[in-house]
Design an enzyme around this catalytic site. Structure first.
Site, PDB file in Angstrom:
ATOM      1  N   LYS A  59      -2.482  -8.613  -7.940  1.00  0.00           N
ATOM      2  CA  LYS A  59      -3.444  -8.948  -6.161  1.00  0.00           C
ATOM      3  C   LYS A  59      -3.253  -7.542  -5.037  1.00  0.00           C
ATOM      4  CE  LYS A  59      -3.889 -10.065  -1.521  1.00  0.00           C
ATOM      5  NZ  LYS A  59      -3.503  -8.915  -1.485  1.00  0.00           N
ATOM      6  N   GLY A  88       7.243  -5.897  -0.639  1.00  0.00           N
ATOM      7  CA  GLY A  88       6.179  -6.341   1.398  1.00  0.00           C
ATOM      8  C   GLY A  88       7.168  -6.865   2.252  1.00  0.00           C
ATOM      9  N   SER A  89       6.819  -7.132   3.073  1.00  0.00           N
ATOM     10  CA  SER A  89       7.527  -7.795   4.759  1.00  0.00           C
ATOM     11  C   SER A  89       8.301  -9.121   4.115  1.00  0.00           C
ATOM     12  CB  SER A  89       6.151  -8.491   5.296  1.00  0.00           C
ATOM     13  OG  SER A  89       6.022  -9.139   4.821  1.00  0.00           O
ATOM     14  N   SER A 127      -4.810  -5.182   0.691  1.00  0.00           N
ATOM     15  CA  SER A 127      -6.409  -4.881   1.126  1.00  0.00           C
ATOM     16  C   SER A 127      -6.952  -3.782   0.893  1.00  0.00           C
ATOM     17  CB  SER A 127      -7.110  -5.912   1.826  1.00  0.00           C
ATOM     18  OG  SER A 127      -6.697  -7.464   1.658  1.00  0.00           O
ATOM     19  N   TRP A 180       0.663  -1.634  -0.564  1.00  0.00           N
ATOM     20  CA  TRP A 180       0.011   0.321   0.282  1.00  0.00           C
ATOM     21  C   TRP A 180       0.695   1.282   0.034  1.00  0.00           C
ATOM     22  CZ3 TRP A 180       2.085   2.059   4.064  1.00  0.00           C
ATOM     23  CH2 TRP A 180       2.628   1.680   5.087  1.00  0.00           C
ATOM     24  N   GLU A 236      11.086  -7.946  -3.765  1.00  0.00           N
ATOM     25  CA  GLU A 236      11.483  -6.397  -2.914  1.00  0.00           C
ATOM     26  C   GLU A 236      11.093  -6.598  -1.295  1.00  0.00           C
ATOM     27  OE1 GLU A 236      11.602  -3.437  -1.925  1.00  0.00           O
ATOM     28  OE2 GLU A 236      10.388  -1.992  -3.224  1.00  0.00           O
ATOM     29  N   CYS A 242      10.411   1.388   2.197  1.00  0.00           N
ATOM     30  CA  CYS A 242      11.417   0.846   1.987  1.00  0.00           C
ATOM     31  C   CYS A 242      12.802   1.099   1.905  1.00  0.00           C
ATOM     32  CB  CYS A 242      11.048  -0.900   0.891  1.00  0.00           C
ATOM     33  SG  CYS A 242       9.488  -1.876   1.574  1.00  0.00           S
ATOM     34  N   GLU A 283      12.717  -3.180  11.216  1.00  0.00           N
ATOM     35  CA  GLU A 283      12.730  -2.285  10.294  1.00  0.00           C
ATOM     36  C   GLU A 283      11.864  -1.365  10.573  1.00  0.00           C
ATOM     37  OE1 GLU A 283      11.326  -0.592   5.756  1.00  0.00           O
ATOM     38  OE2 GLU A 283      10.707  -3.361   6.018  1.00  0.00           O
TER      39      GLU A 283
END
Length: 474
Positions: free
Chosen positions: A160, A212-213, A163, A136, A234, A268, A367
């Site tokens: 995808k 993402g994570s 959400s 997001w 990534e 990030c 992080e």
């Protein structure tokens, strides 16, 4: 997690969406596969025309889509406008350069001859349907930097998205449709994270890319490994920002503020650990603290706002836990360290600097995804390298020095996918982007990025001769 637009500046749920049913999802995957069979046969001129139209539409709709992004995840309106403009730039860059980037490659003639061929070359062919699992924090840019090269290479895409940014996700599908892409070339899948494994295991899906994570990356990599499918990951980053004695301290400190607070601190590649030589530490710390304190926290739609809310209540809670852990273990809070007073609604957090960070504190290894900086004092170059590399991540890095020997040492020894000298890390369509260690693998952007989802094909021609007579088939 519900598929919904929740305004992080107010906590108000604005719109909810139903997840796709199994039959609808199956139909979309089938449509993507059918579209690939046709799209892969189009020429680069046609692909460039379509992507150029998408860029033109996005440019014309920049203000509207910027407001959608700000509403859904809280970035400032100015940052959202800039993100949309960056996407336009990347689309046009790939439309202009893709054909050259994917041109046939010709080996050295001596190698061709030595292989026994009369002719040989390498061709880049598309893989098929690529599943993109996107976050997001840059809801438009993260998608476009995958979609533009993937579509130009002849692949089709399934998105995808996170959400909490469903309207941005649906806008992207509509954008490519209105640009003239055939049905199925790019589709948004409104599904929860639990549906990802089934999609990735589907034989009609050829590859996946995820931003993402780290846990999400591990899961996708595991599934893709089990099904032997190509992935690009990534993941997180805890980038060092190193300041040496020869640096322009005023410029370094000003850039440090931007680097840490950009996108409300939720990036990030944002600098997160500020590693400063003891000779200039006090000067840098004072300037950095002054700059962070001066930032305006507030309504992300307001033109004068520098830092908006975090994207979720959970994100703010996680950040608060990191700060509190560091505080209780002896870190000094130079500024911030709390929620802004007078803002009960929304998920705001003050720009914060923690000094005296030690390896015993969680923030040293984890992080911080928000406007919180960890400040370190080091005695020299060797210690700066040691502290910079003492992290599980390796996305990018920043070095401030006017000494060429410093530059050479950091380029040689920093464990990161990028080393930015006397400037702030930023992605650009013409330069590869990605990390090492637990920041992931593979590259996005540039020629490296467009080739990630291509079948690198060797084409080899042997000596021909007339084949006649009864033994010609043998």
């Amino acid at each position: 997690m519900a598929i919904a637009t929740v305004n992080p500046a107010t906590g108000e749920t604005l719109k909810t969406f139903d997840a796709l049913g199994d039959a609808e999802l199956d139909e979309k995957i089938d449509r993507a596969r059918a579209a690939f069979r046709k799209h892969r046969l189009t020429g680069f001129d046609r692909r460039a025309e379509l992507l150029g139209r998408a860029a033109d539409l996005l440019e014309a709709e920049q203000e509207d889509v910027a407001r959608t992004m700000t509403t859904e995840m809280g970035k400032t309106l100015a940052a959202a406008r800039a993100e949309a403009a960056k996407c336009v730039k990347a689309m046009r860059w790939y439309a202009h350069n893709a054909e050259e980037l994917l041109a046939d490659e010709h080996p050295d003639p001596a190698d061709v001859e030595d292989s026994g061929a009369v002719r040989a070359y390498v061709r880049y062919r598309p893989l098929g349907v690529v599943l993109a699992i996107m976050p997001w924090n840059f809801p438009l840019w993260q998608v476009v930097r995958f979609a533009a090269p993937a579509l130009m290479a002849g692949n089709t895409g399934l998105l995808k998205h996170s959400s909490n940014v469903p309207q941005t996700a649906l806008y992207l599908e509509d954008l490519f449709r209105r640009a003239g892409y055939p049905e199925g070339c790019f589709q948004t899948l409104l599904v929860g994270s639990g549906a990802v494994e089934g999609i990735l295991r589907d034989h009609r899906v050829a590859a996946a890319t995820l931003t993402g994570s780290e846990p999400a990356g591990r899961s996708v990599a595991s599934i893709a490994g089990d099904t032997v499918k190509k992935t690009v990951l990534e993941l997180g980053g805890s980038d060092p920002f190193i300041v040496m004695p020869s640096a322009d301290i005023a410029r370094a400190a000003a850039t440090a503020v931007t680097a840490r607070a950009q996108n409300n601190g939720q990036s990030c590649i944002a600098a997160k650990r500020f590693i400063v030589h003891t000779d200039v530490y006090d000067d840098f710390a004072a300037r950095f603290t002054e700059g962070m304190t001066a930032l305006t926290v507030g309504d992300p739609m307001a033109e004068g706002t520098d830092v908006g809310p975090l994207a979720s209540e959970r994100g703010r809670s996680d950040l608060e836990e990191l700060v509190e852990d560091a505080r209780t273990r002896g870190a000094a809070v130079l500024c911030g360290g709390r929620r802004p007073e007078g803002r009960p609604a929304g998920w705001f957090y003050e720009p914060t600097i923690l000094a005296g960070v030690t390896p015993q504190m969680r923030i040293h290894q984890e992080e911080a995804f928000g406007p919180v900086a960890a400040l370190y004092r080091v005695s020299g170059l060797d210690q700066a390298v040691e502290v910079a590399n003492d992290t599980p991540f390796g996305l990018s890095s920043n070095v401030w020095s006017r000494n060429e020997l410093d530059h050479q040492r950091f380029v040689r020894d920093l464990e990161a996918g990028g080393v930015y000298i006397n400037g702030m890390t930023a992605s650009h369509p013409g330069m590869p982007f990605g990390g090492t260690k637990r920041s992931g693998y593979g590259r996005e952007l540039s020629g490296h990025g467009i080739r990630e989802f291509c079948n690198v094909t060797t084409v080899w021609y042997g000596h021909s001769r007339a084949e006649t007579g009864p033994d010609a088939r043998e």
